[in-house]
Design a protein around this motif. Structure first.
Motif, mmCIF file in Angstrom:
data_model
loop_
_atom_site.group_PDB
_atom_site.id
_atom_site.type_symbol
_atom_site.label_atom_id
_atom_site.label_comp_id
_atom_site.label_asym_id
_atom_site.label_seq_id
_atom_site.Cartn_x
_atom_site.Cartn_y
_atom_site.Cartn_z
ATOM 1 N N ARG A 136 0.832 -1.066 0.012
ATOM 2 C CA ARG A 136 0.023 -0.036 0.028
ATOM 3 C C ARG A 136 0.846 1.325 -0.132
ATOM 4 O O ARG A 136 1.972 1.315 0.486
ATOM 5 C CB ARG A 136 -1.016 0.095 1.026
ATOM 6 C CG ARG A 136 -1.884 -1.310 1.262
ATOM 7 C CD ARG A 136 -2.685 -1.166 2.644
ATOM 8 N NE ARG A 136 -3.470 -2.233 2.800
ATOM 9 C CZ ARG A 136 -4.119 -2.654 3.819
ATOM 10 N NH1 ARG A 136 -4.168 -1.874 4.828
ATOM 11 N NH2 ARG A 136 -4.829 -3.775 3.729
ATOM 12 N N ASP A 137 0.233 2.618 -0.574
ATOM 13 C CA ASP A 137 0.910 3.865 -0.390
ATOM 14 C C ASP A 137 1.001 4.139 1.014
ATOM 15 O O ASP A 137 0.416 3.786 1.941
ATOM 16 C CB ASP A 137 0.160 4.810 -1.141
ATOM 17 C CG ASP A 137 -0.375 4.519 -2.644
ATOM 18 O OD1 ASP A 137 0.876 3.707 -3.241
ATOM 19 O OD2 ASP A 137 -1.133 5.021 -3.055
ATOM 20 N N LEU A 138 2.247 4.938 1.273
ATOM 21 C CA LEU A 138 2.492 5.565 2.796
ATOM 22 C C LEU A 138 1.524 6.495 2.691
ATOM 23 O O LEU A 138 1.149 7.375 2.034
ATOM 24 C CB LEU A 138 3.929 6.211 2.782
ATOM 25 C CG LEU A 138 4.846 5.008 2.456
ATOM 26 C CD1 LEU A 138 6.350 5.481 2.671
ATOM 27 C CD2 LEU A 138 4.973 3.856 3.611
ATOM 28 N N THR A 139 1.223 6.857 4.016
ATOM 29 C CA THR A 139 0.243 7.895 4.411
ATOM 30 C C THR A 139 0.751 8.784 5.485
ATOM 31 O O THR A 139 0.296 10.104 5.549
ATOM 32 C CB THR A 139 -0.905 7.269 4.802
ATOM 33 O OG1 THR A 139 -0.871 6.627 6.222
ATOM 34 C CG2 THR A 139 -1.770 6.394 3.806
ATOM 35 N N CYS A 140 1.883 8.910 6.240
ATOM 36 C CA CYS A 140 2.044 9.651 7.184
ATOM 37 C C CYS A 140 2.950 10.934 6.536
ATOM 38 O O CYS A 140 3.800 10.628 5.871
ATOM 39 C CB CYS A 140 3.277 8.906 8.072
ATOM 40 S SG CYS A 140 3.815 10.073 9.322
ATOM 41 N N GLU A 141 2.199 12.193 6.813
ATOM 42 C CA GLU A 141 2.820 13.327 6.344
ATOM 43 C C GLU A 141 3.860 13.603 6.927
ATOM 44 O O GLU A 141 4.658 14.349 6.356
ATOM 45 C CB GLU A 141 1.668 14.562 6.534
ATOM 46 C CG GLU A 141 0.333 14.320 5.459
ATOM 47 C CD GLU A 141 0.830 13.968 3.824
ATOM 48 O OE1 GLU A 141 1.715 14.897 3.602
ATOM 49 O OE2 GLU A 141 0.097 13.222 3.242
ATOM 50 N N GLU A 142 4.372 13.441 8.339
ATOM 51 C CA GLU A 142 5.371 13.866 8.644
ATOM 52 C C GLU A 142 6.820 13.085 8.220
ATOM 53 O O GLU A 142 7.695 13.792 7.884
ATOM 54 C CB GLU A 142 5.589 13.446 10.348
ATOM 55 C CG GLU A 142 6.579 14.056 11.155
ATOM 56 C CD GLU A 142 6.396 15.674 11.369
ATOM 57 O OE1 GLU A 142 7.367 16.284 11.304
ATOM 58 O OE2 GLU A 142 5.421 16.205 11.106
ATOM 59 N N THR A 143 6.515 11.752 8.010
ATOM 60 C CA THR A 143 7.226 10.908 7.252
ATOM 61 C C THR A 143 7.691 11.411 5.918
ATOM 62 O O THR A 143 8.913 11.675 5.401
ATOM 63 C CB THR A 143 6.925 9.522 7.166
ATOM 64 O OG1 THR A 143 6.816 9.130 8.513
ATOM 65 C CG2 THR A 143 8.149 8.766 6.565
ATOM 66 N N ARG A 144 6.688 11.799 5.043
ATOM 67 C CA ARG A 144 6.899 12.370 3.756
ATOM 68 C C ARG A 144 7.568 13.741 3.841
ATOM 69 O O ARG A 144 8.710 13.801 3.032
ATOM 70 C CB ARG A 144 5.553 12.631 3.159
ATOM 71 C CG ARG A 144 5.701 13.142 1.893
ATOM 72 C CD ARG A 144 4.154 13.302 1.228
ATOM 73 N NE ARG A 144 4.047 13.564 -0.277
ATOM 74 C CZ ARG A 144 3.259 13.608 -1.189
ATOM 75 N NH1 ARG A 144 2.182 13.070 -0.606
ATOM 76 N NH2 ARG A 144 3.500 13.962 -2.578
ATOM 77 N N LYS A 145 7.287 14.583 4.843
ATOM 78 C CA LYS A 145 7.886 15.933 4.930
ATOM 79 C C LYS A 145 9.479 15.647 5.014
ATOM 80 O O LYS A 145 10.362 16.084 4.427
ATOM 81 C CB LYS A 145 7.552 16.759 5.894
ATOM 82 C CG LYS A 145 8.098 18.009 5.993
ATOM 83 C CD LYS A 145 7.653 18.758 7.076
ATOM 84 C CE LYS A 145 8.244 20.156 7.360
ATOM 85 N NZ LYS A 145 7.728 21.013 8.632
#
Length: 342
Positions: A136-145
């Motif tokens: 599945r796609d990742l969803t955590c915005e803090e990790t994405r940043k």
């Protein structure tokens, strides 16, 4: 600096040196440009990949908000970084575009992807990530940043990464020299140091059979045992290189590395603080958490018994003082199935 003097000596000996390949942990390139002139810096891809993994693990330890930055996700990011390097050799612009698209690709944004490496663009209906949890796609915005910040820095230095410079052969030679002149003993001022270094260079250039070549050059006859031993070592080294460079060998190394990281992280979590920089300097000893979490108890496995008509099946019923495990049995009754006996 020693590195600058060696580089200048090589320029005199080889007439021209315009590139310097190395890690990004020192300011050697700036000193070279100041004292020698225009020199292009190429990043060592092996050090770059290890630095990326270390940076992500450090970010995970410092920022608890990056909840999806698991060892599996870190391994996926390292793999995608390696793929981007290999598929865009000597093309800084394409490498920069690919690096900027890696993290959005992991989060389901494929607008910047290329059909040469993105499976979603080729088959959107059935595409699933091969190395992310549950595909599945990742969803955590803090990790994405955090990940976008790291890859933006890598993309800014795509000119250094694109040539795929490597100092692995230098490291290999250093290890060979260290095996013949160990650092634990001072051979630098001895008469044998030059011969030890020369033997290491011969082994690097000629392989394990360099002793036989030296003996023949000296007009002597090599021993049968030395020839057989050198041939066996050469076959073993060739087989090892073939396995290490194969796809199966690389997947096995990646699997073992991921397993080691998982085991280490689990042990650190269960054991508490066992070693940390100045852990007893700013904290009282009685406040340190040294209680270990016990290992999980494996569930018993069910084993089927071979059917035997001669065996009797007994049903029983218990009466206890309560439903707790520590309760007492007050009454027990048993009956043979398909029989009236008790």
């Amino acid at each position: 600096m020693m590195c600058v003097r060696v580089f200048v000596w090589l320029c005199i000996f080889l007439r021209a040196c315009t590139d310097q390949v190395g890690d990004d942990d020192s300011s050697t390139i700036k000193k070279l440009q100041e004292e020698y002139g225009p020199v292009d810096k190429q990043s060592d891809i092996g050090h770059a990949k290890r630095s990326l993994g270390a940076k992500l693990r450090d970010a995970k330890a410092r920022n608890r908000q990056c909840k999806q930055l698991t060892p599996l996700v870190i391994s996926y990011v390292e793999k995608m970084f390696s793929y981007a390097l290999r598929n865009n050799k000597d093309d800084p612009d394409a490498l920069r575009t690919t690096l900027l698209a890696v993290i959005p690709h992991a989060y389901g944004d494929h607008s910047s992807c290329s059909s040469t490496w993105c499976g979603y663009l080729r088959d959107p209906a059935s595409y699933k990530h091969g190395s992310l949890p549950y595909g599945r796609d990742l969803t955590c915005e803090e990790t994405r940043k955090m990940l976008c910040g790291v890859f933006d820095g890598l993309a800014a230095h795509s000119e250094r990464l694109a040539p795929l410079g490597s100092s692995q052969s230098n490291e290999s030679l250093n290890n060979t020299i260290a095996s013949k002149a160990p650092k634990s003993r001072c051979y630098g001022g001895s008469e044998s140091h030059d011969f030890r270094t020369a033997a290491a260079v011969l082994q690097k250039n000629e392989g394990p059979g360099y002793v036989e070549a030296v003996v023949c050059q000296a007009g002597l006859s090599p021993s049968k045992h030395a020839t057989t031993l050198a041939a066996g070592r050469a076959r073993k080294e060739k087989s090892r290189k073939l396995v290490a460079s194969s796809k199966a060998g690389k997947l096995q190394r990646r699997k073992l590395r991921l397993t080691r990281n998982n085991v280490q992280e689990t042990n650190e979590l269960r054991e508490g603080t066992t070693y940390s920089s100045a852990c007893t300097l700013g904290t009282a000893s009685e406040q340190l958490d040294t209680e270990a979490i016990p290992a999980p108890i494996a569930a018993p496995s069910l084993q089927s018994l071979a059917s035997n008509s001669a065996r009797a099946t007994i049903c029983f019923d218990l009466e206890t003082t309560s439903l707790l495990r520590s309760s007492q049995i007050t009454q027990i009754a048993a009956s043979v199935l398909d029989d009236d006996s008790y």
